[in-house]
Design a protein around this motif. Structure first.
Motif, PDB file in Angstrom:
ATOM      1  N   ALA A   7      45.480 -23.446  18.429  1.00 24.90           N
ATOM      2  CA  ALA A   7      45.393 -23.314  16.971  1.00 24.90           C
ATOM      3  C   ALA A   7      45.657 -24.658  16.291  1.00 24.90           C
ATOM      4  O   ALA A   7      44.994 -25.010  15.310  1.00 24.90           O
ATOM      5  N   LYS A   8      46.624 -25.429  16.803  1.00 25.33           N
ATOM      6  CA  LYS A   8      46.923 -26.742  16.218  1.00 25.33           C
ATOM      7  C   LYS A   8      45.773 -27.729  16.441  1.00 25.33           C
ATOM      8  O   LYS A   8      45.513 -28.580  15.604  1.00 25.33           O
ATOM      9  N   LEU A   9      45.097 -27.642  17.581  1.00 26.21           N
ATOM     10  CA  LEU A   9      43.965 -28.530  17.843  1.00 26.21           C
ATOM     11  C   LEU A   9      42.796 -28.233  16.911  1.00 26.21           C
ATOM     12  O   LEU A   9      42.008 -29.120  16.601  1.00 26.21           O
ATOM     13  N   HIS A  10      42.678 -27.010  16.448  1.00 23.16           N
ATOM     14  CA  HIS A  10      41.591 -26.649  15.542  1.00 23.16           C
ATOM     15  C   HIS A  10      41.985 -26.780  14.077  1.00 23.16           C
ATOM     16  O   HIS A  10      41.138 -26.654  13.199  1.00 23.16           O
ATOM     17  N   ASP A  11      43.247 -27.035  13.817  1.00 28.08           N
ATOM     18  CA  ASP A  11      43.725 -27.203  12.446  1.00 28.08           C
ATOM     19  C   ASP A  11      43.390 -28.619  11.978  1.00 28.08           C
ATOM     20  O   ASP A  11      43.911 -29.606  12.499  1.00 28.08           O
ATOM     21  N   THR A  12      42.515 -28.741  10.970  1.00 27.34           N
ATOM     22  CA  THR A  12      42.061 -30.063  10.519  1.00 27.34           C
ATOM     23  C   THR A  12      43.183 -30.849   9.851  1.00 27.34           C
ATOM     24  O   THR A  12      43.255 -32.076  10.002  1.00 27.34           O
ATOM     25  N   ARG A  13      44.047 -30.168   9.118  1.00 30.51           N
ATOM     26  CA  ARG A  13      45.146 -30.866   8.456  1.00 30.51           C
ATOM     27  C   ARG A  13      46.085 -31.499   9.488  1.00 30.51           C
ATOM     28  O   ARG A  13      46.492 -32.657   9.363  1.00 30.51           O
ATOM     29  N   PHE A  14      46.425 -30.756  10.524  1.00 22.41           N
ATOM     30  CA  PHE A  14      47.294 -31.271  11.579  1.00 22.41           C
ATOM     31  C   PHE A  14      46.636 -32.446  12.297  1.00 22.41           C
ATOM     32  O   PHE A  14      47.284 -33.454  12.590  1.00 22.41           O
ATOM     33  N   MET A  15      45.346 -32.339  12.587  1.00 24.47           N
ATOM     34  CA  MET A  15      44.635 -33.414  13.286  1.00 24.47           C
ATOM     35  C   MET A  15      44.570 -34.681  12.431  1.00 24.47           C
ATOM     36  O   MET A  15      44.709 -35.789  12.945  1.00 24.47           O
ATOM     37  N   MET A  16      44.373 -34.539  11.122  1.00 25.41           N
ATOM     38  CA  MET A  16      44.353 -35.704  10.237  1.00 25.41           C
ATOM     39  C   MET A  16      45.731 -36.368  10.196  1.00 25.41           C
ATOM     40  O   MET A  16      45.837 -37.597  10.201  1.00 25.41           O
ATOM     41  N   LEU A  17      46.787 -35.563  10.151  1.00 27.05           N
ATOM     42  CA  LEU A  17      48.138 -36.118  10.180  1.00 27.05           C
ATOM     43  C   LEU A  17      48.413 -36.834  11.508  1.00 27.05           C
ATOM     44  O   LEU A  17      49.040 -37.899  11.541  1.00 27.05           O
ATOM     45  N   LEU A  18      47.938 -36.269  12.595  1.00 27.80           N
ATOM     46  CA  LEU A  18      48.129 -36.879  13.910  1.00 27.80           C
ATOM     47  C   LEU A  18      47.393 -38.217  14.005  1.00 27.80           C
ATOM     48  O   LEU A  18      47.950 -39.216  14.480  1.00 27.80           O
ATOM     49  N   ALA A  20      46.529 -40.127  11.479  1.00 27.92           N
ATOM     50  CA  ALA A  20      47.202 -41.059  10.573  1.00 27.92           C
ATOM     51  C   ALA A  20      48.477 -41.607  11.213  1.00 27.92           C
ATOM     52  O   ALA A  20      48.783 -42.804  11.092  1.00 27.92           O
ATOM     53  N   ALA A  21      49.218 -40.768  11.907  1.00 29.04           N
ATOM     54  CA  ALA A  21      50.441 -41.216  12.573  1.00 29.04           C
ATOM     55  C   ALA A  21      50.122 -42.222  13.676  1.00 29.04           C
ATOM     56  O   ALA A  21      50.817 -43.237  13.833  1.00 29.04           O
ATOM     57  N   ILE A  22      49.066 -41.969  14.421  1.00 30.74           N
ATOM     58  CA  ILE A  22      48.657 -42.904  15.477  1.00 30.74           C
ATOM     59  C   ILE A  22      48.222 -44.231  14.858  1.00 30.74           C
ATOM     60  O   ILE A  22      48.564 -45.311  15.360  1.00 30.74           O
ATOM     61  N   ALA A  23      47.493 -44.187  13.747  1.00 35.30           N
ATOM     62  CA  ALA A  23      47.036 -45.408  13.088  1.00 35.30           C
ATOM     63  C   ALA A  23      48.210 -46.220  12.554  1.00 35.30           C
ATOM     64  O   ALA A  23      48.252 -47.448  12.695  1.00 35.30           O
TER      65      ALA A  23
END
Length: 142
Positions: A7-18, A20-23
């Motif tokens: 569910a987290k992998l398909h959540d676009t908000r979580f993926m964008m935050l991830l 951004a954190a990596i960047a």
């Protein structure tokens, strides 16, 4: 547990935050690492200066112990005899090779005579080694 991860992998908000954190991390890491690294330049410079002084002293001692200091190199007797006997300067001489020796810092007649000698001797030595390898060493392995 697995359902939550999917569910987290398909959540676009979580993926964008991830992403951004990596960047942010990949931007901050190269900027912050030099602040924590020890500066060894002064220590390296001191070590190089000490080594240079040791080399100078050793060369001064060597020059003081040897009476006559000659900067010119003279070719060995055997090498110069072979080059002159076979007239290798006529048969193997190349201006390009002489220019490359000069560019490499080998100026004068001695390095050129040595080059001509080894240009004659090297193929013969490789032939002897190849014959030895084919007829002796390869037979020993069988």
């Amino acid at each position: 547990m697995v359902d939550l991860q999917i569910a987290k992998l398909h959540d676009t908000r979580f993926m964008m935050l991830l992403i951004a954190a990596i960047a942010v991390t990949s931007t901050a890491y190269p900027l912050l690492i030099p602040l924590f690294a020890a500066d060894g330049l002064a220590k390296r410079m001191k070590a190089i200066a000490c080594e240079r002084e040791r080399l100078r002293q050793r060369e001064r001692d060597r020059m003081a112990n040897s009476g006559k200091v000659s900067l010119r190199q003279t070719p060995k007797q055997l090498v110069s005899k072979v080059v002159s006997d076979f007239n290798l300067t006529k048969w193997l001489a190349q201006e390009a090779a002489l220019d490359k020796l000069v560019m490499a810092g080998y100026r004068g007649q001695a390095p050129y005579v040595t080059f001509l000698f080894f240009r004659l001797v090297t193929p013969i030595a490789f032939l002897i080694f190849a014959i030895l390898y084919v007829f002796v060493i390869s037979r020993m392995e069988q």
